[in-house]
Design a protein around this motif. Structure first.
Motif, PDB file in Angstrom:
ATOM      1  N   GLU A  68     -17.540  -2.463  13.071  1.00 55.18           N
ATOM      2  CA  GLU A  68     -17.137  -3.759  13.634  1.00 55.18           C
ATOM      3  C   GLU A  68     -16.474  -4.624  12.559  1.00 55.18           C
ATOM      4  O   GLU A  68     -16.979  -4.711  11.438  1.00 55.18           O
ATOM      5  N   GLN A  69     -15.366  -5.244  12.924  1.00 54.22           N
ATOM      6  CA  GLN A  69     -14.698  -6.180  12.013  1.00 54.22           C
ATOM      7  C   GLN A  69     -15.047  -7.602  12.423  1.00 54.22           C
ATOM      8  O   GLN A  69     -14.397  -8.174  13.285  1.00 54.22           O
ATOM      9  N   SER A  70     -16.084  -8.132  11.779  1.00 58.35           N
ATOM     10  CA  SER A  70     -16.506  -9.490  12.108  1.00 58.35           C
ATOM     11  C   SER A  70     -15.659 -10.494  11.339  1.00 58.35           C
ATOM     12  O   SER A  70     -15.333 -10.279  10.170  1.00 58.35           O
ATOM     13  N   ARG A  71     -15.338 -11.613  12.001  1.00 57.84           N
ATOM     14  CA  ARG A  71     -14.552 -12.640  11.316  1.00 57.84           C
ATOM     15  C   ARG A  71     -15.304 -13.201  10.107  1.00 57.84           C
ATOM     16  O   ARG A  71     -14.695 -13.711   9.162  1.00 57.84           O
ATOM     17  N   ASP A  72     -16.652 -13.075  10.138  1.00 56.30           N
ATOM     18  CA  ASP A  72     -17.465 -13.518   8.988  1.00 56.30           C
ATOM     19  C   ASP A  72     -17.119 -12.735   7.723  1.00 56.30           C
ATOM     20  O   ASP A  72     -17.363 -13.209   6.615  1.00 56.30           O
ATOM     21  N   ASN A  73     -16.607 -11.524   7.900  1.00 55.16           N
ATOM     22  CA  ASN A  73     -16.259 -10.698   6.741  1.00 55.16           C
ATOM     23  C   ASN A  73     -14.804 -10.870   6.298  1.00 55.16           C
ATOM     24  O   ASN A  73     -14.339 -10.136   5.429  1.00 55.16           O
ATOM     25  N   LEU A  74     -14.112 -11.818   6.926  1.00 54.07           N
ATOM     26  CA  LEU A  74     -12.708 -12.044   6.552  1.00 54.07           C
ATOM     27  C   LEU A  74     -12.617 -12.630   5.146  1.00 54.07           C
ATOM     28  O   LEU A  74     -13.306 -13.590   4.810  1.00 54.07           O
ATOM     29  N   LEU A  75     -11.774 -12.017   4.335  1.00 51.84           N
ATOM     30  CA  LEU A  75     -11.477 -12.538   2.994  1.00 51.84           C
ATOM     31  C   LEU A  75     -10.028 -12.983   2.966  1.00 51.84           C
ATOM     32  O   LEU A  75      -9.133 -12.217   3.331  1.00 51.84           O
ATOM     33  N   GLU A  76      -9.812 -14.212   2.554  1.00 52.30           N
ATOM     34  CA  GLU A  76      -8.453 -14.735   2.363  1.00 52.30           C
ATOM     35  C   GLU A  76      -8.254 -14.880   0.861  1.00 52.30           C
ATOM     36  O   GLU A  76      -8.958 -15.672   0.217  1.00 52.30           O
ATOM     37  N   ILE A  77      -7.361 -14.096   0.318  1.00 51.80           N
ATOM     38  CA  ILE A  77      -7.219 -13.959  -1.139  1.00 51.80           C
ATOM     39  C   ILE A  77      -5.840 -14.433  -1.570  1.00 51.80           C
ATOM     40  O   ILE A  77      -4.827 -13.886  -1.131  1.00 51.80           O
ATOM     41  N   ILE A  78      -5.842 -15.449  -2.418  1.00 48.59           N
ATOM     42  CA  ILE A  78      -4.581 -16.059  -2.844  1.00 48.59           C
ATOM     43  C   ILE A  78      -4.478 -15.992  -4.370  1.00 48.59           C
ATOM     44  O   ILE A  78      -5.479 -16.190  -5.072  1.00 48.59           O
ATOM     45  N   ASN A  79      -3.285 -15.699  -4.860  1.00 50.82           N
ATOM     46  CA  ASN A  79      -3.015 -15.584  -6.311  1.00 50.82           C
ATOM     47  C   ASN A  79      -4.031 -14.695  -7.030  1.00 50.82           C
ATOM     48  O   ASN A  79      -4.622 -15.109  -8.035  1.00 50.82           O
ATOM     49  N   PRO A  80      -4.256 -13.474  -6.552  1.00 46.66           N
ATOM     50  CA  PRO A  80      -5.303 -12.624  -7.142  1.00 46.66           C
ATOM     51  C   PRO A  80      -4.914 -12.025  -8.492  1.00 46.66           C
ATOM     52  O   PRO A  80      -3.731 -11.769  -8.749  1.00 46.66           O
ATOM     53  N   VAL A  81      -5.952 -11.804  -9.323  1.00 51.98           N
ATOM     54  CA  VAL A  81      -5.781 -11.087 -10.598  1.00 51.98           C
ATOM     55  C   VAL A  81      -6.958 -10.119 -10.740  1.00 51.98           C
ATOM     56  O   VAL A  81      -8.118 -10.522 -10.607  1.00 51.98           O
ATOM     57  N   ILE A  82      -6.646  -8.856 -11.019  1.00 52.21           N
ATOM     58  CA  ILE A  82      -7.687  -7.831 -11.214  1.00 52.21           C
ATOM     59  C   ILE A  82      -8.138  -7.841 -12.673  1.00 52.21           C
ATOM     60  O   ILE A  82      -7.302  -7.856 -13.578  1.00 52.21           O
ATOM     61  N   HIS A  83      -9.470  -7.807 -12.860  1.00 52.91           N
ATOM     62  CA  HIS A  83     -10.049  -7.700 -14.205  1.00 52.91           C
ATOM     63  C   HIS A  83     -10.973  -6.483 -14.263  1.00 52.91           C
ATOM     64  O   HIS A  83     -11.566  -6.125 -13.246  1.00 52.91           O
ATOM     65  N   ALA A  84     -11.109  -5.920 -15.454  1.00 58.05           N
ATOM     66  CA  ALA A  84     -12.081  -4.855 -15.745  1.00 58.05           C
ATOM     67  C   ALA A  84     -12.135  -3.749 -14.696  1.00 58.05           C
ATOM     68  O   ALA A  84     -13.212  -3.434 -14.184  1.00 58.05           O
ATOM     69  N   PRO A  85     -10.998  -3.136 -14.360  1.00 55.88           N
ATOM     70  CA  PRO A  85     -11.051  -2.017 -13.416  1.00 55.88           C
ATOM     71  C   PRO A  85     -11.743  -0.825 -14.080  1.00 55.88           C
ATOM     72  O   PRO A  85     -11.593  -0.627 -15.294  1.00 55.88           O
ATOM     73  N   GLN A  86     -12.532  -0.092 -13.287  1.00 55.13           N
ATOM     74  CA  GLN A  86     -13.266   1.069 -13.823  1.00 55.13           C
ATOM     75  C   GLN A  86     -13.248   2.244 -12.867  1.00 55.13           C
ATOM     76  O   GLN A  86     -13.342   2.053 -11.657  1.00 55.13           O
ATOM     77  N   GLY A  87     -13.175   3.445 -13.428  1.00 53.89           N
ATOM     78  CA  GLY A  87     -13.299   4.677 -12.649  1.00 53.89           C
ATOM     79  C   GLY A  87     -12.065   4.955 -11.815  1.00 53.89           C
ATOM     80  O   GLY A  87     -11.133   4.153 -11.761  1.00 53.89           O
ATOM     81  N   ASN A  88     -12.054   6.100 -11.171  1.00 54.83           N
ATOM     82  CA  ASN A  88     -10.938   6.491 -10.303  1.00 54.83           C
ATOM     83  C   ASN A  88     -11.489   7.173  -9.065  1.00 54.83           C
ATOM     84  O   ASN A  88     -12.473   7.890  -9.143  1.00 54.83           O
ATOM     85  N   VAL A  89     -10.845   6.929  -7.937  1.00 53.70           N
ATOM     86  CA  VAL A  89     -11.221   7.579  -6.676  1.00 53.70           C
ATOM     87  C   VAL A  89      -9.969   7.910  -5.885  1.00 53.70           C
ATOM     88  O   VAL A  89      -8.937   7.240  -6.014  1.00 53.70           O
TER      89      VAL A  89
END
Ligand code: QAP
Ligand code: CO
Length: 171
Positions: A68-89
């Motif tokens: 289920e895609q609940s609106r409570d789980n909605l993320l609105e992401i503006i001007n994002p920056v990734i830090h400390a990425p780890q691992g690979n999949v």
């Protein structure tokens, strides 16, 4: 309002999006339209450039255990920056701008994200699993990149052939 989604090979998808500076009512209405557009299209993520707006904004709504895609789980992401990425999949990705095609893509397994919400407030989140993958997929859109550009030469050829065939059959 449901917005039209731009699909490959439209060159607009190659646009590098610019930072959001005004966290105003116009932005809020646009984010609401993105949500409506993503939900009617059966998507879990959408970047602003996919609906022809080159701003650094994306939305995500990851399904829960029941799918289920609940609106409570909605993320609105503006001007994002990734830090400390780890691992690979590896994960089989798709994209609303590349309808009907899915292929394995390599991504970081976990990351920390710094971003702003719709009010311009600084936020941080820790992401893993599907959320981490979806964040990387959507941030690539902000750089004008599609997941098909990450495929090996052989798989990219296979994609071009299949996609062109599907486009012809639609006409
Ligand atoms: C990006 O993708 C993503 O081909 C979001 O016919 C993908 O919402 C993040 C969709 C995989 C993480 C993992 C694609 C809907 C939706 C299609 C989507 C289609 C209908 C793709
Ligand atoms: Co996409």
């Amino acid at each position: 309002m449901i917005l039209p989604i731009i699909t490959y090979p439209n060159k607009q998808l190659k646009t590098r999006s610019h930072p959001v500076v005004n966290f105003d009512d116009l932005l809020h209405r646009f984010l609401d339209d993105m949500y409506e557009t993503m939900m009617v299209s059966n998507g879990i993520g959408l970047a602003a450039i996919q609906v022809a707006n080159p701003i650094r904004a994306l939305i995500l709504c990851i399904p829960d255990e029941e799918g289920e895609q609940s609106r409570d789980n909605l993320l609105e992401i503006i001007n994002p920056v990734i830090h400390a990425p780890q691992g690979n999949v590896l994960y089989q990705e798709g994209c609303l701008s590349v309808p009907g095609f899915y292929e394995d893509v390599e991504r970081y397994e976990t990351l920390t994200l710094h971003y702003q919400n719709r009010h311009g407030e600084a936020c941080t989140l820790q992401a893993s699993e599907l959320l981490a993958i979806a964040i990387q997929h959507e941030i690539d859109h902000l750089e004008g990149k599609l997941f098909i550009e990450k495929l090996s030469y052989h798989r990219r050829k296979k994609f071009e052939k299949e996609y062109k065939k599907a486009l012809k059959e639609k006409k």
